[in-house]
Design an enzyme around this catalytic site. Structure first.
Site, PDB file in Angstrom:
ATOM      1  N   TYR A  46     -25.405   8.657  36.675  1.00 28.30           N
ATOM      2  CA  TYR A  46     -25.135   9.963  37.278  1.00 28.30           C
ATOM      3  C   TYR A  46     -24.892  11.046  36.226  1.00 28.30           C
ATOM      4  O   TYR A  46     -25.078  12.228  36.493  1.00 28.30           O
ATOM      5  CB  TYR A  46     -23.920   9.888  38.203  1.00 28.30           C
ATOM      6  CG  TYR A  46     -24.138   9.076  39.462  1.00 28.30           C
ATOM      7  CD1 TYR A  46     -25.409   8.719  39.887  1.00 28.30           C
ATOM      8  CD2 TYR A  46     -23.066   8.655  40.236  1.00 28.30           C
ATOM      9  CE1 TYR A  46     -25.612   7.976  41.024  1.00 28.30           C
ATOM     10  CE2 TYR A  46     -23.249   7.919  41.392  1.00 28.30           C
ATOM     11  CZ  TYR A  46     -24.528   7.569  41.783  1.00 28.30           C
ATOM     12  OH  TYR A  46     -24.723   6.834  42.921  1.00 28.30           O
TER      13      TYR A  46
ATOM     14  N   LYS B 159     -26.171  -5.847  36.044  1.00 29.45           N
ATOM     15  CA  LYS B 159     -27.561  -6.294  36.125  1.00 29.45           C
ATOM     16  C   LYS B 159     -28.010  -6.653  34.715  1.00 29.45           C
ATOM     17  O   LYS B 159     -29.005  -6.148  34.181  1.00 29.45           O
ATOM     18  CB  LYS B 159     -28.433  -5.188  36.747  1.00 29.45           C
ATOM     19  CG  LYS B 159     -29.828  -5.646  37.160  1.00 29.45           C
ATOM     20  CD  LYS B 159     -29.812  -6.716  38.251  1.00 29.45           C
ATOM     21  CE  LYS B 159     -31.238  -7.054  38.686  1.00 29.45           C
ATOM     22  NZ  LYS B 159     -31.278  -8.234  39.577  1.00 29.45           N
TER      23      LYS B 159
ATOM     24  N   ASP C  74     -27.410  -7.586  42.874  1.00 31.60           N
ATOM     25  CA  ASP C  74     -28.115  -7.969  44.088  1.00 31.60           C
ATOM     26  C   ASP C  74     -27.420  -9.126  44.791  1.00 31.60           C
ATOM     27  O   ASP C  74     -27.297  -9.144  46.021  1.00 31.60           O
ATOM     28  CB  ASP C  74     -29.588  -8.286  43.798  1.00 31.60           C
ATOM     29  CG  ASP C  74     -29.801  -9.065  42.511  1.00 31.60           C
ATOM     30  OD1 ASP C  74     -28.819  -9.361  41.803  1.00 31.60           O
ATOM     31  OD2 ASP C  74     -30.975  -9.360  42.203  1.00 31.60           O
TER      32      ASP C  74
ATOM     33  N   ASP D 227     -20.907   2.818  43.646  1.00 28.83           N
ATOM     34  CA  ASP D 227     -21.176   3.742  44.747  1.00 28.83           C
ATOM     35  C   ASP D 227     -21.798   2.982  45.917  1.00 28.83           C
ATOM     36  O   ASP D 227     -21.364   3.094  47.074  1.00 28.83           O
ATOM     37  CB  ASP D 227     -22.107   4.847  44.252  1.00 28.83           C
ATOM     38  CG  ASP D 227     -22.257   5.998  45.237  1.00 28.83           C
ATOM     39  OD1 ASP D 227     -21.702   5.925  46.341  1.00 28.83           O
ATOM     40  OD2 ASP D 227     -22.944   6.976  44.890  1.00 28.83           O
TER      41      ASP D 227
ATOM     42  N   ASP E 166     -19.710   1.508  49.466  1.00 29.24           N
ATOM     43  CA  ASP E 166     -20.147   1.993  50.777  1.00 29.24           C
ATOM     44  C   ASP E 166     -20.606   0.832  51.657  1.00 29.24           C
ATOM     45  O   ASP E 166     -20.368   0.833  52.870  1.00 29.24           O
ATOM     46  CB  ASP E 166     -21.277   3.008  50.621  1.00 29.24           C
ATOM     47  CG  ASP E 166     -20.764   4.400  50.285  1.00 29.24           C
ATOM     48  OD1 ASP E 166     -19.530   4.565  50.179  1.00 29.24           O
ATOM     49  OD2 ASP E 166     -21.584   5.312  50.098  1.00 29.24           O
TER      50      ASP E 166
END
Length: 353
Positions: A143, A189, A221, A245, A249
């Site tokens: 970001y 990852k 994942d 993020d 959620d």
């Protein structure tokens, strides 16, 4: 007695209405527990664009920097979606204030209240609880990484992490796990991303400093799948900005609604508290939004900025008592009887007293 100055940024959509009810609850708790607070309001997001031409006006930022804590509502909405990215409420307001206040650790607790067990859309094994904390790195990652580029032919975002940044967020997570059930899951990852290889290396090295915490590593994942298949297997999760993020959620499904999820963003001098959900413009102004996430964010303010765990736990207990008595807003009522935003806050205040 110290008077705590709180910067209140209601935001957009349902933000102002749930903020109003949250402040009523916080004032009631403050009165009961002798916590003196002074609330000063300012604009952010789309409301600030409309009134001031900027999603984060200078006067808003000045107020926040001088406050003891910041209470933020949700920002954004379709009205401002066609603005250039850096002028939108999310990037120019929310991400900008996080950067300006040097907020680096986002704490997102998720708890499935027993009274809402049947409302959870995820099939939770009988007798299994959901009580986890996601610690999301907030100041770096994709970001904020540079360069960023966008034209008609390509878009570029850069995922960048430095060892010092990873160490800082990992310290928050290890200490949280030590206070809770003693298990930390680091999500990355590392099989394909260089930034994640660094992340895993730094976190693994820090694990030796916390022998009481069981550390395990998980690819993002797999973590996304396990959050649904075995949510009770998580205690504290630490991960980067993008993954945090998404995963936090996703975990909203475990609580029954985004309207149940608060968050705290820890900074170098001032902390910010906000609900995890969005501005829900489709129900704004109807008086039916769930104020619990905003109220719980205020409870986290009591704990993390005012060091008043007693008041925080009292607010949490009052919410649970209201839910146990069947008081629910529509998002967690499962088609049964529901109350409006103000009535939900009334029920919490009643049980506080």
């Amino acid at each position: 007695m110290k008077t705590f100055r709180v910067a209140v940024l209601p935001g957009d959509g349902i933000g102002p209405e749930v903020m109003t009810e949250s402040l009523r609850v916080l004032k009631a708790a403050g009165k009961k527990y002798d916590i003196a607070m002074e609330f000063d309001q300012a604009l952010i997001g789309g409301a600030a664009i409309d009134a001031k031409g900027s999603p984060l006006p200078d006067e808003t930022l000045d107020l926040c920097r001088s406050a003891d804590a910041v209470l933020l509502g949700s920002v954004g909405g379709p009205k401002w979606d066609n603005l250039p990215p850096k002028q939108r409420p999310e990037l120019g307001g929310l991400l900008a204030i996080r950067k300006a206040l040097k907020l680096y650790a986002n704490l997102r607790p998720v708890r499935l209240y027993p009274a809402l067990f049947d409302q959870c859309p995820v099939r939770i094994p009988s007798g299994s609880g959901v009580d986890l904390l996601t610690v999301r790195e907030l100041s770096s990652g994709i970001y904020f990484g540079e360069p960023k580029e966008l034209d008609e032919s390509h878009g570029l975002d850069t995922m960048l992490y430095e060892a010092e940044t990873v160490s800082r967020i990992a310290k928050v997570a290890f200490e949280a796990a030590a206070r809770r059930r003693g298990t930390l899951t680091s999500v990355d990852k590392a099989n394909v991303l260089s930034a994640s290889i660094l992340w895993r290396t730094v976190v693994a090295k820090m694990g030796a400093d916390y022998p009481s915490v069981a550390l395990n590593h998980m690819y993002v994942d797999n973590a996304a799948m396990q959050l649904i298949l075995n949510p009770g297997g998580f205690d504290v999760v630490v991960t980067g900005n993008l993954f945090g993020d998404i995963l936090s959620d996703e975990s909203a499904a475990l609580a029954g609604s985004l309207g149940m999820l608060p968050s705290a963003s820890i900074g170098e001098s001032v902390n910010l508290f906000e609900p995890s959900g969005g501005s829900a413009p489709d129900i704004a102004g109807k008086g039916i939004a769930n104020p619990i996430a905003q109220i719980l964010s205020g409870a986290m303010m009591f704990e993390y900025s005012f060091d008043r765990v007693d008041a925080a736990r009292a607010v949490e207990a009052a919410i649970e008592a209201a839910l146990n008595d069947g008081v629910r807003t529509g998002d967690v009522a499962g088609g049964g009887p529901s109350v409006g935003t103000r009535q939900m806050a009334d029920a919490v205040i009643e049980r506080l007293s």
